[in-house]
Design an enzyme around this catalytic site. Structure first.
Site, PDB file in Angstrom:
ATOM      1  N   ASP A  22       0.835  -1.213   0.000  1.00  0.00           N
ATOM      2  CA  ASP A  22       0.000   0.000   0.000  1.00  0.00           C
ATOM      3  C   ASP A  22       0.866   1.258   0.000  1.00  0.00           C
ATOM      4  O   ASP A  22       1.994   1.244   0.498  1.00  0.00           O
ATOM      5  CB  ASP A  22      -0.918  -0.027   1.237  1.00  0.00           C
ATOM      6  CG  ASP A  22      -2.113   0.897   1.083  1.00  0.00           C
ATOM      7  OD1 ASP A  22      -2.330   1.429  -0.030  1.00  0.00           O
ATOM      8  OD2 ASP A  22      -2.834   1.105   2.078  1.00  0.00           O
ATOM      9  N   ASN A  70     -11.065  -2.444  -5.365  1.00  0.00           N
ATOM     10  CA  ASN A  70     -10.284  -1.519  -6.199  1.00  0.00           C
ATOM     11  C   ASN A  70     -10.935  -1.250  -7.565  1.00  0.00           C
ATOM     12  O   ASN A  70     -10.603  -0.270  -8.236  1.00  0.00           O
ATOM     13  CB  ASN A  70      -8.840  -2.018  -6.402  1.00  0.00           C
ATOM     14  CG  ASN A  70      -7.972  -1.890  -5.165  1.00  0.00           C
ATOM     15  OD1 ASN A  70      -7.059  -2.680  -4.936  1.00  0.00           O
ATOM     16  ND2 ASN A  70      -8.233  -0.893  -4.332  1.00  0.00           N
TER      17      ASN A  70
HETATM   18  C1  IPE Z   1      -5.609  -2.691  -0.220  1.00  0.00           C
HETATM   19  O1  IPE Z   1      -5.191  -1.378  -0.449  1.00  0.00           O
HETATM   20  C2  IPE Z   1      -5.584  -3.457  -1.494  1.00  0.00           C
HETATM   21  C3  IPE Z   1      -4.272  -3.648  -2.086  1.00  0.00           C
HETATM   22  C4  IPE Z   1      -3.116  -3.395  -1.526  1.00  0.00           C
HETATM   23  C5  IPE Z   1      -4.282  -4.223  -3.395  1.00  0.00           C
HETATM   24  P1  IPE Z   1      -6.248  -0.196  -0.603  1.00  0.00           P
HETATM   25  O2  IPE Z   1      -5.444   1.044  -0.714  1.00  0.00           O
HETATM   26  O3  IPE Z   1      -7.181  -0.482  -1.693  1.00  0.00           O
HETATM   27  O4  IPE Z   1      -7.011  -0.276   0.794  1.00  0.00           O
HETATM   28  P2  IPE Z   1      -8.012   0.737   1.484  1.00  0.00           P
HETATM   29  O5  IPE Z   1      -9.123   0.953   0.532  1.00  0.00           O
HETATM   30  O6  IPE Z   1      -7.254   2.009   1.745  1.00  0.00           O
HETATM   31  O7  IPE Z   1      -8.414   0.074   2.734  1.00  0.00           O
HETATM   32  C1  IPE Z   2      -1.468   0.230  -3.386  1.00  0.00           C
HETATM   33  O1  IPE Z   2      -1.280   1.601  -3.448  1.00  0.00           O
HETATM   34  C2  IPE Z   2      -1.711  -0.383  -4.748  1.00  0.00           C
HETATM   35  C3  IPE Z   2      -3.100  -0.773  -4.998  1.00  0.00           C
HETATM   36  C4  IPE Z   2      -4.086  -0.766  -4.154  1.00  0.00           C
HETATM   37  C5  IPE Z   2      -3.417  -1.212  -6.349  1.00  0.00           C
HETATM   38  P1  IPE Z   2      -2.502   2.614  -3.441  1.00  0.00           P
HETATM   39  O2  IPE Z   2      -2.863   2.908  -4.856  1.00  0.00           O
HETATM   40  O3  IPE Z   2      -3.586   2.129  -2.589  1.00  0.00           O
HETATM   41  O4  IPE Z   2      -1.808   3.890  -2.800  1.00  0.00           O
HETATM   42  P2  IPE Z   2      -2.463   4.909  -1.786  1.00  0.00           P
HETATM   43  O5  IPE Z   2      -3.000   4.122  -0.643  1.00  0.00           O
HETATM   44  O6  IPE Z   2      -3.524   5.635  -2.541  1.00  0.00           O
HETATM   45  O7  IPE Z   2      -1.322   5.784  -1.393  1.00  0.00           O
HETATM   46 MG    MG Z   3      -4.074   2.410  -0.605  1.00  0.00          MG
END
Ligand code: IPE
Ligand code: IPE
Ligand code: MG
Length: 246
Positions: free
Chosen positions: A18, A66
């Site tokens: 993340d 997502n």
């Molecule tokens: C969790 O990350 C899913 C992945 C790392 C693929 P998100 O960034 O989507 O999680 P939330 O929505 O902040 O909980």
């Molecule tokens: C994790 O990074 C990757 C995926 C969930 C695909 P994020 O895209 O969630 O990054 P933040 O949380 O917005 O910084």
């Molecule tokens: Mg995230």
């Protein structure tokens, strides 16, 4: 670099990758740049894990939630995934890594699913680490799907009520071939599970770091593993009992 005990590594390591978006936004860059940088971290951590002798590595790459992100971001992520698979398969072969996916593959665009199938097939005879990507994965969906198939088997008489056990339930999950995670890392400072492996992490050791995924390097990885090695897993017992068993 922290020193690690090769005897005490997690057999199964799971990671919620993340913070790609925030990493980019902090630098006034587009979110996709963060995702691209995140792929480099994937490369590093996959290679390091395999060299260390970790048997199972499971990476949360795309959740069922997502799909709700802006269409352009979803499209870029899918393109990145396809490019990663096409490019990395040869490296997986070199490292004897077997590739697997958990999640609802039927949601994936056809070309991405084909790239997934291709990587699974090409690496299927490898005997080293198992690298599992969670794609379009949601734990509640996984459990719902498992219960529904279990009900089918009950109704058709293939399964009797007395046969329902924890092991049996596990066997209906996407992770039926994978042991439960010993260690779960989440980067970027969020302290939540976000619908990842809910059943499977009942006794998993959890680790949260402020570091964003693109900055999660070998040193941070070793720091996390050293932290894991300093823990005592008691499974409800007391310290004396656990030490005696060793
Ligand atoms: C969790 O990350 C899913 C992945 C790392 C693929 P998100 O960034 O989507 O999680 P939330 O929505 O902040 O909980
Ligand atoms: C994790 O990074 C990757 C995926 C969930 C695909 P994020 O895209 O969630 O990054 P933040 O949380 O917005 O910084
Ligand atoms: Mg995230």
């Amino acid at each position: 670099m922290h020193k690690l005990d090769p005897e005490k590594l997690p057999k199964h390591l799971a990671i919620i990758m993340d913070g790609n978006g925030r990493w980019a936004q902090e630098r006034m860059l587009k979110r996709i740049v963060g995702h691209r940088k995140g792929v480099e971290t994937v490369r590093t951590i996959v290679e390091e894990s395999s060299l260390l002798g970790i048997k199972f590595l499971t990476l949360f790459a795309f959740s069922s939630e997502n799909w709700l992100r802006p269409k352009t971001e979803v499209r870029s992520l899918m393109a990145l995934l396809k490019a990663y698979l096409a490019k990395e398969t040869s490296r997986l072969m070199t490292n004897n890594i077997r590739f697997a996916v958990i999640g609802d593959r039927s949601d994936l665009p056809e070309d991405v699913d084909r790239a997934v199938a291709d990587a699974i097939e090409k690496t299927s005879r490898n005997t080293g680490m198992v690298l599992t990507l969670a794609l379009s994965y949601g734990s509640r969906q996984e459990i719902t799907n498992a219960v529904s198939r279990l009900a089918d088997d009950l109704l058709s008489g293939q399964l009797s009520r007395e046969e329902i056990s924890e092991e049996r339930i596990s066997s209906y999950l996407y992770t039926s071939d994978i042991p439960e995670p010993d260690f779960l890392i989440r980067t970027s400072g969020e302290m939540r599970i976000s619908n990842f492996l809910l059943w499977q992490i009942a006794y998993t050791e959890l680790y949260f770091t402020e570091v964003n995924w693109p900055d999660f390097n070998k040193q941070e990885f070793y720091r996390a593993l050293a932290n894991y090695q300093a823990r005592e897993r008691r499974y409800g017992q007391i310290s004396d009992q656990v030490r005696k068993r060793r």
